[in-house]
Write a protein that holds these residues in place. Structure first.
Motif, PDB file in Angstrom:
ATOM      1  N   TYR A 219       0.660  -1.184  -0.065  1.00 51.19           N
ATOM      2  CA  TYR A 219       0.140  -0.019   0.152  1.00 51.19           C
ATOM      3  C   TYR A 219       0.938   1.264  -0.021  1.00 51.19           C
ATOM      4  CZ  TYR A 219      -4.656  -2.027   0.514  1.00 51.19           C
ATOM      5  OH  TYR A 219      -5.759  -2.925   0.379  1.00 51.19           O
ATOM      6  N   ARG A 220       1.884   1.323   0.905  1.00 52.65           N
ATOM      7  CA  ARG A 220       2.842   2.482   0.671  1.00 52.65           C
ATOM      8  C   ARG A 220       3.628   2.726  -0.382  1.00 52.65           C
ATOM      9  NH1 ARG A 220       5.545   0.523   4.723  1.00 52.65           N
ATOM     10  NH2 ARG A 220       4.774   1.696   6.572  1.00 52.65           N
ATOM     11  N   HIS A 221       3.945   1.533  -1.096  1.00 49.59           N
ATOM     12  CA  HIS A 221       4.629   1.529  -2.234  1.00 49.59           C
ATOM     13  C   HIS A 221       3.749   2.388  -3.597  1.00 49.59           C
ATOM     14  CE1 HIS A 221       7.534   0.840  -5.816  1.00 49.59           C
ATOM     15  NE2 HIS A 221       6.671   0.178  -6.174  1.00 49.59           N
ATOM     16  N   TYR A 222       2.451   1.897  -3.465  1.00 49.47           N
ATOM     17  CA  TYR A 222       1.686   2.328  -4.585  1.00 49.47           C
ATOM     18  C   TYR A 222       0.945   3.488  -4.241  1.00 49.47           C
ATOM     19  CZ  TYR A 222       2.942  -1.836  -7.175  1.00 49.47           C
ATOM     20  OH  TYR A 222       3.672  -2.961  -7.846  1.00 49.47           O
ATOM     21  N   LEU A 223       0.459   3.493  -3.233  1.00 48.73           N
ATOM     22  CA  LEU A 223      -0.466   4.745  -2.777  1.00 48.73           C
ATOM     23  C   LEU A 223       0.069   5.871  -1.927  1.00 48.73           C
ATOM     24  CD1 LEU A 223      -3.692   2.489  -2.034  1.00 48.73           C
ATOM     25  CD2 LEU A 223      -3.084   3.538  -4.230  1.00 48.73           C
ATOM     26  N   GLY A 224       1.249   5.515  -1.333  1.00 46.20           N
ATOM     27  CA  GLY A 224       2.020   6.743  -0.538  1.00 46.20           C
ATOM     28  C   GLY A 224       1.879   6.427   0.852  1.00 46.20           C
ATOM     29  N   GLU A 225       2.550   7.284   1.687  1.00 48.24           N
ATOM     30  CA  GLU A 225       2.512   7.002   3.200  1.00 48.24           C
ATOM     31  C   GLU A 225       1.300   7.264   3.813  1.00 48.24           C
ATOM     32  OE1 GLU A 225       4.363   5.582   6.523  1.00 48.24           O
ATOM     33  OE2 GLU A 225       5.284   5.627   4.912  1.00 48.24           O
ATOM     34  N   GLU A 226       0.694   8.578   3.237  1.00 47.35           N
ATOM     35  CA  GLU A 226      -0.544   9.025   3.883  1.00 47.35           C
ATOM     36  C   GLU A 226      -1.603   8.160   3.878  1.00 47.35           C
ATOM     37  OE1 GLU A 226      -0.179  10.285  -0.414  1.00 47.35           O
ATOM     38  OE2 GLU A 226       0.976  10.179   1.460  1.00 47.35           O
ATOM     39  N   VAL A 227      -1.618   7.122   3.096  1.00 47.69           N
ATOM     40  CA  VAL A 227      -2.975   6.056   3.210  1.00 47.69           C
ATOM     41  C   VAL A 227      -2.746   5.365   4.584  1.00 47.69           C
ATOM     42  CG1 VAL A 227      -3.107   5.939   0.938  1.00 47.69           C
ATOM     43  CG2 VAL A 227      -1.829   4.547   1.982  1.00 47.69           C
ATOM     44  N   LEU A 228      -1.518   5.183   5.269  1.00 42.14           N
ATOM     45  CA  LEU A 228      -1.504   4.349   6.400  1.00 42.14           C
ATOM     46  C   LEU A 228      -1.602   5.090   7.665  1.00 42.14           C
ATOM     47  CD1 LEU A 228       1.692   2.212   5.089  1.00 42.14           C
ATOM     48  CD2 LEU A 228      -0.766   1.790   4.794  1.00 42.14           C
ATOM     49  N   GLN A 229      -2.299   6.322   7.625  1.00 44.97           N
ATOM     50  CA  GLN A 229      -2.141   7.415   9.030  1.00 44.97           C
ATOM     51  C   GLN A 229      -3.235   6.722   9.663  1.00 44.97           C
ATOM     52  OE1 GLN A 229       0.265   9.344   9.451  1.00 44.97           O
ATOM     53  NE2 GLN A 229       1.223   8.889   7.628  1.00 44.97           N
ATOM     54  N   GLN A 230      -4.449   6.510   9.232  1.00 51.18           N
ATOM     55  CA  GLN A 230      -5.518   5.948  10.187  1.00 51.18           C
ATOM     56  C   GLN A 230      -6.307   4.727   9.440  1.00 51.18           C
ATOM     57  OE1 GLN A 230      -8.224   9.292  10.882  1.00 51.18           O
ATOM     58  NE2 GLN A 230      -9.349   8.112  12.346  1.00 51.18           N
ATOM     59  N   ILE A 231      -5.466   3.687   9.865  1.00 50.19           N
ATOM     60  CA  ILE A 231      -6.128   2.392   9.088  1.00 50.19           C
ATOM     61  C   ILE A 231      -7.301   1.931  10.336  1.00 50.19           C
ATOM     62  CG2 ILE A 231      -5.626  -0.105   9.022  1.00 50.19           C
ATOM     63  CD1 ILE A 231      -2.418   0.901   8.225  1.00 50.19           C
ATOM     64  N   PRO A 232      -8.392   1.500   9.550  1.00 52.42           N
ATOM     65  CA  PRO A 232      -8.634   1.151   8.363  1.00 52.42           C
ATOM     66  C   PRO A 232      -9.308   2.374   7.443  1.00 52.42           C
ATOM     67  CG  PRO A 232     -10.163   0.106   9.443  1.00 52.42           C
ATOM     68  CD  PRO A 232      -9.248   0.941  10.563  1.00 52.42           C
ATOM     69  N   LEU A 233      -9.549   3.544   8.279  1.00 50.44           N
ATOM     70  CA  LEU A 233     -10.484   4.551   7.784  1.00 50.44           C
ATOM     71  C   LEU A 233      -9.837   4.993   6.675  1.00 50.44           C
ATOM     72  CD1 LEU A 233     -12.961   6.148   8.017  1.00 50.44           C
ATOM     73  CD2 LEU A 233     -11.777   7.714   9.714  1.00 50.44           C
ATOM     74  N   SER A 234      -8.258   5.299   6.846  1.00 47.69           N
ATOM     75  CA  SER A 234      -7.630   6.003   5.507  1.00 47.69           C
ATOM     76  C   SER A 234      -7.564   5.078   4.309  1.00 47.69           C
ATOM     77  CB  SER A 234      -6.204   6.114   5.946  1.00 47.69           C
ATOM     78  OG  SER A 234      -5.527   5.224   6.580  1.00 47.69           O
ATOM     79  N   LEU A 235      -7.945   3.629   4.464  1.00 47.24           N
ATOM     80  CA  LEU A 235      -7.762   2.925   3.121  1.00 47.24           C
ATOM     81  C   LEU A 235      -8.998   2.715   2.649  1.00 47.24           C
ATOM     82  CD1 LEU A 235      -5.649   0.051   4.746  1.00 47.24           C
ATOM     83  CD2 LEU A 235      -4.730   2.159   3.356  1.00 47.24           C
ATOM     84  N   ALA A 236     -10.141   3.310   2.961  1.00 45.42           N
ATOM     85  CA  ALA A 236     -11.485   3.002   2.564  1.00 45.42           C
ATOM     86  C   ALA A 236     -11.471   3.239   0.906  1.00 45.42           C
ATOM     87  CB  ALA A 236     -12.549   3.960   3.422  1.00 45.42           C
TER      88      ALA A 236
END
Length: 928
Positions: A219-236
């Motif tokens: 996820y970090r490689h393809y979508l960036g670090e910010e999508v991991l800030q508030q899992i799982p909400l940030s990945l919705a």
């Protein structure tokens, strides 16, 4: 049917709602959707609803309760469905496994249930197995609903059954009735984007690795670090899209485990291909509007149940009501945002994520089209996002297509070739399974080492130096490499080593592709050994035969040492072998410079093929000169003692059968004692060659028990005979498995000693068959047999030991006349032992009746020359009639041979013949 909605604020308003709609007198289903995190907040409502005796109650905690186009994150939404013709039954299952689903499905299908609403908990158990069990036993039962949520807290959800609240299990409402009309829809509209990935480590709804990497790193490689800030909400907004049984299914992360695995809102299979999903808000809203328009025109709608995903709500954000509005325009709509939606396909039930699912219900067939207009405040289409998503999708599809072919090429290569990769220092970085299997090493034992680990000590160092020179010149090396496996086994590879380059043309690594040719090399080595005489080192007879078949030789000479057995007997076998070695050396020294090829044939024999251009006279002269030069040869190891050597020669000349002709010429020379010249056989000597072949074949067949008998029945014309009769007919079983009649060889061997041996063998077989079957067997004898004292005595001795009542000896009439005295004496001798006599071939020539009367045989056998004409010619019938009359008057019985047709048999029967023999009454066969 009527669908009412009520947003609960206080008890008074609820009482007014109940009174206004007369719910105390009506019946139906109440669905309770609450955004409250604590169950006690909903209990007062449930207690009041219990007073409505006509209504069943189910419900769930939500991530937002839906009433029309509005979403309520506080309070409670009541969906009240009033039915006139539909029956409702609810139940709670504390656990929902596959077996539970199968049992329930069978029960509901038997009762004709049309719709099953189900609310479950994924924070504690995954209901997918339960859904699959339902589909197995109730494939036509529509299942809808979803998984209870908890307002994005992901800590605890609950379901409601009647007045009870449960933090585990599943609540169900089963709707049945012939008037109930249903239609379900599912809206996803997320586009798979990016390259296909594989779940390399997963179990159930937990994913640990994608493409061999930790899932969060992907996820970090393809979508960036910010999508991991508030899992799982940030990945919705970034579900994984998987193709399952023909349907794109989204999976939304709903939690993070302590070991770094993402938990998804449904099962993902190991090795399943997945891609990230990308959505466009305008497309999602446009699709909801189009779906509502289509439903408005095609189905009756009195209620709409909406079960939509939390991830979809998070993605739509403030635009969520715009997706709900066209659905609510169909009919009063209610539902909730879930952690996963249940959806039915023919014969299948699915757990979905990121979708908006809906059930349209009615108890009427009347379709009332309603105007479904697009909301006025739709967001502008994000054309850039759409274009980028399409670009990503098309590019990834093209890349996937190329990768698919590359993967198939790699698979095909791995199945048939040994593959390895090395870095610029020669260290192994990859080996395939076939490399492991052939070398005996596991991959982890090889990676990091050089191929020196596999070097065979017999492999020249110069080969490795040549490999490196070629590769450093950026060229491809091809050749054969001899390696040694982990177990010490030698194996051979036909290898191709290729340098791989980067975009600047610099070598980055080497790939080796090889084929295991060990069997070929070993076979060649064995073949070489099979073609070489181990004693002399000369090519052997196998090589000679191959050279004769492959080449265009017209001359071949064979030589053999005279009386070599005496040398072996006198000096011993070791000395004899040393003499053959010395003779081979001398022959090579003298004849090889002339281009004459020399072979060790067998025993003390040699073979010679002259070069093209060496004529027969010159070839003969050279061989005779060599023979004279070797007549006095020092005996190796015997202190200079000499031994006299005489060579016999035979030469074949022609295009075919050179070896057989030369062997016949050599045999003739040895029989005749010819040593001062060379006998030459050619095609004109084929008859001699043929005779020698059959003499040797019969000799071998006698030694190997390949002489056998077939027995032809001798059938009585009148069925009064108690003992069956047969004639023994000799056969030869050749080396190819064929059964040969005696016409090919009998006349050839008559002048040889093998003829007597053959007669004695046939007589033994006849005695054995007679004893085994209780039959009477006829055996043919010739004047040669009677003149052979050994055979004569053998026959009488065997008759004496075994009695002779079951044996008949057949002697031709002509031979009886030629040597009457011997035949008469033989007849007297055999009759003393109970055997009988038959005069064979009567009528084939001049018949002497007086001799027959004096010999007095027991049977007279009519020759085939009479039998075959008995139907067509009157004169022949008269002769046969006279012969039958003569035989009967002199106490003989008549046997007719060569009876080939039923007509001949009938004619002979009318003429008074006693026995018939021929293909019309029985073919020669082995006796059991």
């Amino acid at each position: 049917m009527e669908h009412l909605l009520h947003v609960y604020r206080d008890a008074a308003e609820l009482e007014a709602f109940i009174a206004t709609h007369g719910l105390a007198r009506r019946r139906g289903l109440v669905q309770v959707f609450t955004a409250a995190a604590e169950p006690q907040q909903v209990r007062p409502v449930l207690e009041r609803l219990q007073a409505l005796r006509g209504f069943a109650v189910i419900g769930a905690s939500t991530a937002g309760a839906i009433a029309g186009e509005r979403v309520h994150d506080e309070g409670i939404v009541l969906s009240v469905s009033i039915f006139e013709h539909t029956q409702i039954e609810t139940r709670y299952l504390p656990q929902a496994e596959a077996a539970d689903g199968e049992r329930l499905g069978a029960e509901l299908a038997a009762r004709g249930v049309r719709l099953l609403l189900a609310f479950g908990n994924i924070l504690h158990e995954n209901p997918e197995a339960f859904l699959e069990g339902l589909a197995r036993t109730a494939p036509d039962l529509v299942v809808a609903g979803g998984i209870a949520a908890d307002t994005v807290l992901f800590r605890g959800s609950f379901v409601i059954h009647g007045n009870d609240v449960h933090s585990r299990g599943v609540v169900l409402a089963a709707l049945s009735g012939e008037r109930l009309r249903l239609r379900t829809e599912s809206l996803l509209n997320f586009t798979p984007a990016g390259k296909p990935m594989r779940l390399t480590r997963s179990h159930g709804e937990y994913v640990h690795e994608i493409d061999g990497k930790p899932v969060l790193d992907v996820y970090r490689h393809y979508l960036g670090e910010e999508v991991l800030q508030q899992i799982p909400l940030s990945l919705a907004a970034f579900p994984l899209i998987a193709r399952q049984r023909g349907l794109d299914v989204a999976r939304l992360p709903v939690g993070l485990s302590e070991d770094g695995a993402l938990r998804f809102g449904g099962t993902l299979r190991p090795e399943q291909p997945v891609r990230f999903g990308v959505g466009d808000i305008f497309t999602l809203l446009e699709r909801a509007h189009a779906t509502a328009q289509q439903l408005s025109r095609s189905v009756p709608a009195e209620a709409v149940y909406v079960f939509s995903c939390l991830g979809r709500r998070l993605y739509l954000g403030e635009h969520t009501p715009l997706e709900l509005a066209p659905l609510a325009a169909l009919a009063p709509a209610a539902g909730f945002f879930t952690y996963g939606e249940f959806f039915h396909l023919p014969g299948d039930n699915r757990l979905l994520n990121m979708t908006c699912t809906l059930v349209v219900l009615a108890e009427t067939d009347t379709i009332r089209p309603r105007p479904i207009s697009l909301p006025r405040h739709l967001p502008e289409p994000n054309l850039t996002l759409r274009a980028l998503a399409r670009l990503s999708d098309v590019t990834s599809q093209e890349l996937s297509h190329s990768l698919t072919f590359l993967e198939q090429y790699r698979y095909a290569l791995d199945q048939s070739a040994i593959v390895s990769r090395t870095d610029l220092q020669g260290r192994i970085t990859y080996v395939n399974a076939l490399f492991e299997r052939v070398s005996g090493y596991r991959a982890e034992e090889l990676i990091g080492h050089t191929h020196r680990l596999l070097h065979h000590p017999d492999m020249p160092r110069a080969v490795y130096e040549e490999i490196w020179r070629t590769l450093e010149d950026k060229q491809i090396w091809r050749g054969i490499i001899q390696n040694r496996s982990k177990e010490g086994r030698t194996y051979y590879l036909k290898a191709t080593i290729i340098p791989l380059f980067d975009e600047n043309g610099d070598t980055v690594e080497y790939i080796g592709i090889a084929e295991d040719i060990t069997e070929i090399i070993v076979s060649q080595q064995l073949l070489e050994q099979q073609r070489t005489d181990r004693l002399t080192g000369l090519p052997n007879r196998n090589q000679l035969i191959e050279d004769l078949e492959r080449g265009h030789c017209r001359l071949l000479a064979l030589a053999d040492i005279a009386a070599f057995k005496s040398i072996n007997d006198y000096y011993g076998f070791e000395a004899g072998d040393r003499l053959i070695i010395e003779l081979a050396v001398r022959l090579q020294q003298r004849l090889q410079p002339l281009g004459i090829r020399i072979y060790r044939n067998y025993g003390a024999g040699f073979a010679f093929i002259p070069p093209d251009g060496l004529a027969l006279p010159a070839f003969e002269a050279e061989l005779l000169a060599a023979g004279r030069a070797l007549r006095s040869l020092p005996m190796p190891g015997m202190d200079g003692e000499e031994v006299d050597i005489d060579l016999y020669f035979g030469i074949a000349m022609g295009d075919d059968h050179l070896l057989a002709l030369a062997d016949a010429a050599l045999h003739k020379a040895k029989e005749s004692g010819v040593r001062d010249r060379i006998l030459v056989f050619n095609a004109q000597d084929q008859s001699y060659l043929n005779n020698r072949f059959w003499i040797n074949e019969v000799k071998a067949a006698l030694a190997e028990s390949r002489i056998l008998c077939h027995f032809q029945p001798i059938v009585p014309v009148r069925a009064t005979q108690a003992v069956p009769k047969y004639e023994a007919l000799v056969r030869l079983h050749d080396r190819n498995g064929q059964i040969l009649s005696p016409g090919a060889f009998l006349d050839i061997i008559k002048p040889t000693a093998h003829y007597g041996r053959l007669t004695r063998r046939v007589f033994d077989l006849a005695l054995e068959a007679a004893r085994r079957t209780g039959s009477q067997i006829s055996v043919n004898l010739s004047a040669i047999d009677l003149a052979d004292g050994e055979t004569y005595a053998y026959l009488l001795d065997r008759l004496k030991k075994h009695e002779g009542e079951q044996i008949i000896f057949e002697i031709t009439e002509s031979e009886a006349i030629k040597d009457f005295a011997r035949v008469r004496a033989f007849a007297e001798d055999i009759r003393r032992h109970g055997a009988q006599l038959a005069a064979d071939d009567f009528g084939s020539g001049y018949s002497n009746l007086a001799t027959l009367i004096e010999l007095s045989p027991d049977y007279l056998k009519l020759d085939g020359s009479l039998v075959t004409k008995v139907v067509q010619e009157e004169k022949v019938r008269r002769v046969v009639a006279a012969a039958v009359h003569f035989a009967h008057e002199t106490s003989m019985q008549v046997v007719a041979e060569f009876v080939s047709t039923p007509e001949i048999a009938q004619a002979l029967e009318r003429l008074g013949v006693d026995y018939l023999q021929g293909y019309a009454v029985g073919k020669p066969i082995p006796l059991p």
